[in-house]
Design a protein around this motif. Structure first.
Motif, short mmCIF file in Angstrom:
data_model
loop_
_atom_site.label_atom_id
_atom_site.label_comp_id
_atom_site.label_asym_id
_atom_site.label_seq_id
_atom_site.Cartn_x
_atom_site.Cartn_y
_atom_site.Cartn_z
N LYS A 1 0.84 -1.19 0.00
CA LYS A 1 0.00 0.00 0.00
C LYS A 1 0.87 1.23 0.00
O LYS A 1 1.81 1.35 0.77
CB LYS A 1 -0.91 -0.01 1.24
CG LYS A 1 -1.76 1.25 1.40
CD LYS A 1 -2.64 1.14 2.63
CE LYS A 1 -3.46 2.41 2.83
NZ LYS A 1 -4.35 2.31 4.01
N ALA B 1 -12.64 10.42 -2.39
CA ALA B 1 -11.37 9.70 -2.36
C ALA B 1 -10.48 10.26 -3.46
O ALA B 1 -10.96 10.83 -4.44
CB ALA B 1 -11.59 8.20 -2.56
N GLN C 1 -7.99 8.86 1.54
CA GLN C 1 -7.12 8.22 0.56
C GLN C 1 -7.80 7.08 -0.16
O GLN C 1 -7.63 6.91 -1.37
CB GLN C 1 -5.84 7.72 1.23
CG GLN C 1 -4.87 7.06 0.25
CD GLN C 1 -3.56 6.70 0.90
OE1 GLN C 1 -3.34 6.92 2.08
NE2 GLN C 1 -2.65 6.15 0.11
N THR C 2 -8.60 6.27 0.55
CA THR C 2 -9.15 5.06 -0.05
C THR C 2 -10.67 5.10 -0.17
O THR C 2 -11.35 5.80 0.57
CB THR C 2 -8.76 3.82 0.78
OG1 THR C 2 -9.55 3.81 1.99
CG2 THR C 2 -7.28 3.82 1.13
N TYR C 3 -11.18 4.30 -1.09
CA TYR C 3 -12.62 4.17 -1.23
C TYR C 3 -13.23 3.53 0.01
O TYR C 3 -14.35 3.85 0.40
CB TYR C 3 -12.96 3.32 -2.45
CG TYR C 3 -12.70 4.01 -3.78
CD1 TYR C 3 -13.23 5.26 -4.05
CD2 TYR C 3 -11.94 3.39 -4.77
CE1 TYR C 3 -13.01 5.89 -5.26
CE2 TYR C 3 -11.72 4.00 -5.99
CZ TYR C 3 -12.25 5.25 -6.24
OH TYR C 3 -12.02 5.86 -7.45
N ASP D 1 -6.94 0.84 -6.14
CA ASP D 1 -7.55 0.73 -4.81
C ASP D 1 -8.16 -0.66 -4.71
O ASP D 1 -8.65 -1.20 -5.70
CB ASP D 1 -8.62 1.82 -4.67
CG ASP D 1 -9.26 1.88 -3.29
OD1 ASP D 1 -10.05 0.97 -2.95
OD2 ASP D 1 -8.99 2.84 -2.55
N TYR E 1 -0.69 -0.61 -4.57
CA TYR E 1 -1.87 0.24 -4.60
C TYR E 1 -1.42 1.69 -4.58
O TYR E 1 -0.78 2.13 -3.63
CB TYR E 1 -2.78 -0.03 -3.39
CG TYR E 1 -3.43 -1.39 -3.43
CD1 TYR E 1 -2.91 -2.45 -2.68
CD2 TYR E 1 -4.54 -1.62 -4.22
CE1 TYR E 1 -3.51 -3.70 -2.72
CE2 TYR E 1 -5.15 -2.86 -4.25
CZ TYR E 1 -4.62 -3.90 -3.51
OH TYR E 1 -5.22 -5.13 -3.56
N TYR F 1 -3.67 4.35 -5.13
CA TYR F 1 -4.81 5.16 -4.68
C TYR F 1 -5.01 6.41 -5.53
O TYR F 1 -5.57 7.40 -5.05
CB TYR F 1 -4.68 5.49 -3.19
CG TYR F 1 -4.73 4.23 -2.36
CD1 TYR F 1 -5.94 3.61 -2.10
CD2 TYR F 1 -3.57 3.61 -1.93
CE1 TYR F 1 -6.00 2.43 -1.39
CE2 TYR F 1 -3.62 2.42 -1.22
CZ TYR F 1 -4.83 1.84 -0.96
OH TYR F 1 -4.88 0.64 -0.27
N GLU G 1 -8.84 -4.34 2.40
CA GLU G 1 -7.82 -3.33 2.53
C GLU G 1 -6.50 -4.02 2.87
O GLU G 1 -6.43 -4.74 3.86
CB GLU G 1 -8.16 -2.33 3.64
CG GLU G 1 -9.25 -1.34 3.24
CD GLU G 1 -8.72 -0.25 2.33
OE1 GLU G 1 -7.49 -0.18 2.11
OE2 GLU G 1 -9.54 0.54 1.83
#
Length: 315
Positions: A31, A58, A91-93, A165, A195, A197, A312
């Motif tokens: 990540k 995001a 940052q993430t969905y 993501d 990832y 992002y 995640e």
């Protein structure tokens, strides 16, 4: 710092992280954190009153551009609604979905997969969906540097690959589907995955050969191609995923019914207002329309198929 310089500096940082992870991290997935602790704490510590409409986004493109991209729409809604409208950026969905799930946010600008996950779990419903270049559908593109010898997804076996993501349709799930149809799984097909992002960071990672291939949103790729963006011109498409409904604006299911109606009316009528037309133009959107649930059936089917892989990654 202007945006182009900001993005380049951010990409240098991204490159250094990717190189570090490639050289020393044993896990197959890594990540990339695009936020400093200071920025993250600032975003999380803001308190809003009950009259404030909270929009969560995001960083589908780089964090700075994601925020700037929707400022016109935010200002428009604030004026038309006659109440404060504020943005929380994550940052993430997955983080954005959680804000809607726990009631912190009222509406979110999200991706199609994140929308279907929230819808299936019962805390989210579609508000409107964008029409872009006359289309209500989009897909995943698998891209690589045009000078590479790779001509198909098969050629990326044992190579480094950038996802966007964990719960991005075009940035991950569609790739899992393409690999599955060939009899592969991502964690054994690629040497290492990352990832980013951000679709534009994935683009930059591919065009600069930091990774051998990347997945990205066809909408963004085609728009940048139309603009003759030099980074996109340095890429070639070596795979395409199945078409699905464009990323919608969604809302929490518990939102006041009258506010739901007002928001839908305002956004659907943007094309009828001169200021609204400018907002749509800046977003690269023709217009917004009611969400067509049938456009997302392919995603629902893939959630049923790959649900246990939508997670995640740990840092």
């Amino acid at each position: 710092m202007n945006y182009n310089l900001y993005k380049r500096v951010s990409f240098i940082v991204l490159t250094m992280i990717l190189i570090f992870l490639t050289s020393c991290a044993p896990q197959n997935e890594a990540k990339i954190n695009l936020y400093t602790n200071e920025v993250q704490e600032s975003l999380e510590s803001t308190v809003y009153d009950d009259n404030t409409l909270i929009i969560a986004i995001a960083s589908v493109v780089s964090p700075k551009e994601s925020l700037e991209k929707y400022q016109g729409l935010v200002a428009y809604l604030e004026k038309k609604l006659g109440q404060p409208v504020k943005v929380i950026q994550k940052q993430t969905y997955g983080e954005v979905n959680q804000l809607l799930k726990d009631g912190t946010a009222d509406i979110t600008l999200t991706c199609s997969l994140a929308y279907r996950i929230g819808s299936k779990e019962g805390y989210m419903e579609g508000l409107v969906a964008p029409v872009i270049k006359g289309e209500s559908l989009y897909q995943s593109y698998i891209v690589t540097n045009k000078n590479n010898s790779y001509d198909s997804l098969d050629d990326l076996k044992g190579k480094r690959f950038a996802f966007v993501d964990p719960i991005s349709y075009s940035g991950r799930l569609s790739v899992l589907d393409m690999l599955n149809e060939k009899g592969y799984m991502a964690d054994t097909f690629f040497e290492k995955t990352f990832y980013t992002y951000s679709h534009d960071y994935s683009l930059l990672a591919a065009t600069n050969n930091v990774v051998d291939g990347a997945a990205m949103d066809s909408l963004l790729f085609n728009q940048l191609l139309l603009e003759q963006n030099p980074d996109v011109l340095n890429l070639k498409i070596i795979g395409k995923g199945k078409m699905a409904g464009t990323p919608p604006i969604v809302m929490k299911k518990s939102l006041d019914p009258a506010l739901k109606v007002k928001l839908r009316e305002l956004i659907l009528s943007l094309e009828e207002d001169p200021n609204g037309q400018q907002i749509l133009k800046s977003l690269g959107i023709d217009k917004y329309v009611d969400v067509n649930e049938n456009n997302y059936k392919i995603i629902d089917d893939l959630i049923d198929q790959f649900g246990d892989q939508l997670y995640e990654p740990t840092q």
